[in-house]
Design an enzyme around this catalytic site. Structure first.
Site, PDB file in Angstrom:
ATOM      1  N   SER A 197       0.830  -1.199   0.000  1.00 54.15           N
ATOM      2  CA  SER A 197       0.000   0.000   0.000  1.00 54.15           C
ATOM      3  C   SER A 197       0.865   1.250   0.000  1.00 54.15           C
ATOM      4  O   SER A 197       1.965   1.263   0.570  1.00 54.15           O
ATOM      5  CB  SER A 197      -0.860  -0.023   1.269  1.00 54.15           C
ATOM      6  OG  SER A 197      -1.489   1.214   1.469  1.00 54.15           O
ATOM      7  N   TYR A 255      -2.253  -0.938  10.881  1.00 55.79           N
ATOM      8  CA  TYR A 255      -2.496  -1.536   9.559  1.00 55.79           C
ATOM      9  C   TYR A 255      -1.316  -1.237   8.627  1.00 55.79           C
ATOM     10  O   TYR A 255      -0.765  -2.131   7.981  1.00 55.79           O
ATOM     11  CB  TYR A 255      -3.799  -0.991   8.951  1.00 55.79           C
ATOM     12  CG  TYR A 255      -3.882  -1.274   7.466  1.00 55.79           C
ATOM     13  CD1 TYR A 255      -4.160  -2.552   7.002  1.00 55.79           C
ATOM     14  CD2 TYR A 255      -3.628  -0.267   6.526  1.00 55.79           C
ATOM     15  CE1 TYR A 255      -4.187  -2.831   5.637  1.00 55.79           C
ATOM     16  CE2 TYR A 255      -3.658  -0.535   5.166  1.00 55.79           C
ATOM     17  CZ  TYR A 255      -3.935  -1.810   4.725  1.00 55.79           C
ATOM     18  OH  TYR A 255      -3.946  -2.079   3.382  1.00 55.79           O
ATOM     19  N   LYS A 293       1.787  -3.736   6.667  1.00 60.11           N
ATOM     20  CA  LYS A 293       2.215  -3.756   5.261  1.00 60.11           C
ATOM     21  C   LYS A 293       3.718  -3.496   5.162  1.00 60.11           C
ATOM     22  O   LYS A 293       4.439  -4.166   4.425  1.00 60.11           O
ATOM     23  CB  LYS A 293       1.447  -2.708   4.454  1.00 60.11           C
ATOM     24  CG  LYS A 293      -0.037  -2.990   4.333  1.00 60.11           C
ATOM     25  CD  LYS A 293      -0.289  -4.247   3.522  1.00 60.11           C
ATOM     26  CE  LYS A 293      -1.753  -4.622   3.455  1.00 60.11           C
ATOM     27  NZ  LYS A 293      -1.989  -5.957   2.916  1.00 60.11           N
TER      28      LYS A 293
END
Ligand code: NAD
Ligand code: WQD
Length: 348
Positions: A130, A155, A159
């Protein structure tokens, strides 16, 4: 190639299945359905199989990627050439409230998946990364050379950390091919309107919020801040049509076939649009009203984020084909035809 698609029932996974079959690949789906509905897979089969006999069947396993025995069972039944790994939790705000659950699901799940893969001789993976790993980016447009930044939520850290984990695994065992695709802001839906984004509860992201206002499920859009240093003061992002994004995975498989080692690519259009650009385009193209009001900035947001996608074009032969008009048209087409999302999913 035969591809294991984890998280294949979800938003990006379901669209990617269609592009995989169009390109002549086959797939096996593993998903625990924690954020999806198997109806998406039924509709994917319907789209892929239109006019074909016998009907297309994509093997589906309701398995959690943290479940080693469950994954072993899938690998025992199917020979897999590569994995496209979408499975993971993705709600930024929820990750701040539940960091353990995010680290355990996303990192724990990926570690188990990769271990089972290597035991079965499948050492090719495309990972959903991302733009969030750039933090507040050091340069705009963002190239892959831009240093990774400080993530503002767990989050994002999952990643960022998983990118490192996968690169370290490839370094230690060069038989691995690892492609990290750094998605910018996926929006849109399949042009048929049969599959699309199906958020549970109040949408966090801009486009599903806009479509839910347009369809009358929510009163108005809150625009989070109009005092950013951007042309109209609202946040600027690189929105990418999900069908284009899906196609990037098919192109990435070619890099794997060439034994790329490690490949890192930004997947965006290279154009930045503001929140109000998106609202205005939605209203203009679809002829529906989207009431909005200006609200305070949202914690953790940055002013501007868009990429330079030249590396993906040069090395993968991939570039986005759809523009903002198709993005807002297809998002609305999906929402309009499926005002409650897929049937049976408990939405509010
Ligand atoms: P999604 O929630 O629609 O799809 C993810 C799928 O993974 C869901 O079907 C869910 O049920 C499944 N899943 C979650 N945990 C699992 C587990 N432990 N075992 C098996 N299945 C599990 O999300 P999406 O928008 O399609 O995103 C796909 C991937 O792309 C995610 O990894 C996400 O973090 C990443 N990504 C998404 C965006 C975005 O804005 N949508 C942007 C950048 C990256
Ligand atoms: C876009 C713009 C908001 C909602 C997130 C994740 C990122 C990635 C993609 C997974 C911003 C504004 C939004 C609303 C608004 N996901 N906005 N009102 O924040 O760029 O990225 O999704 O990897 O990690 O952080 O996307 O769609 O939430 O916001 O004004 O109701 O719309 O402030 O400027 P974001 P978004």
């Amino acid at each position: 190639m035969n591809i294991l698609v984890t998280g294949g029932a979800g938003f990006i996974g379901s669209h990617t299945l269609i592009e995989l079959y169009k390109a002549g690949h086959t797939a096996v789906v593993v998903d625990n359905l924690s954020n999806s509905n198997p109806e998406s897979l039924r509709r994917v089969e319907e789209i892929i199989g239109a006019g074909e006999t016998p009907a297309v069947h994509i093997p589906f396993y309701e398995v959690d990627i943290r479940d080693r025995e469950g994954l072993e069972g899938v690998f025992a039944e199917h020979k897999m050439d590569a994995c496209i790994h979408f499975a993971g939790l993705k709600a930024v705000g929820e990750s701040v409230e539940k960091p353990w659950e995010y680290y355990e699901n996303n990192i724990g799940g990926t570690l188990t998946l990769v271990d089972v893969m290597r035991k079965h001789g499948c050492k090719n993976i495309i990972f959903s990364s991302s733009a969030t790993i750039y933090g507040d980016p050091a340069e705009i447009p963002i190239t892959e050379q831009c240093p990774k930044g400080q993530c503002t939520n767990p989050y994002g850290w999952t990643k960022s950390m998983l990118e490192q984990v996968l690169m370290d695994i490839q370094k230690a065992d060069p038989e691995w091919n690892v492609v990290l695709l750094r998605y910018f802001n996926p929006v849109g839906a399949h042009p048929s309107g049969r599959i699309g984004e199906n958020p549970n509860g109040i949408p966090n992201n801009l486009m599903p919020y806009i479509t839910q206002v347009a369809v009358g499920k929510r009163k108005e859009l809150g625009v989070f801040g109009n005092d950013y240093p951007t042309p109209d003061g609202t946040g600027v992002r690189d929105y990418i049509h999900v069908v284009d994004l899906a196609g990037a995975h098919v192109c990435a498989l070619q890099a794997i076939a060439r034994r790329c080692g490690i490949g890192i690519y930004n997947i965006g259009t290279g154009h930045g649009y503001s929140v109000l650009d998106m609202v205005k385009a939605f209203v203009r193209v679809n002829g529906v009203d989207v009431p909005y009001s200006i609200k305070p900035r949202r914690a953790g947001d940055i002013a501007t984020c868009y990429c330079n996608p030249a590396k993906a074009k040069a090395e993968l032969g991939w570039e986005a084909r759809y523009g903002i008009d198709e993005m807002v048209r297809d998002s609305w087409n999906w929402q309009r035809q499926n005002p409650e999302g897929y049937p049976d999913l408990n939405q509010n």
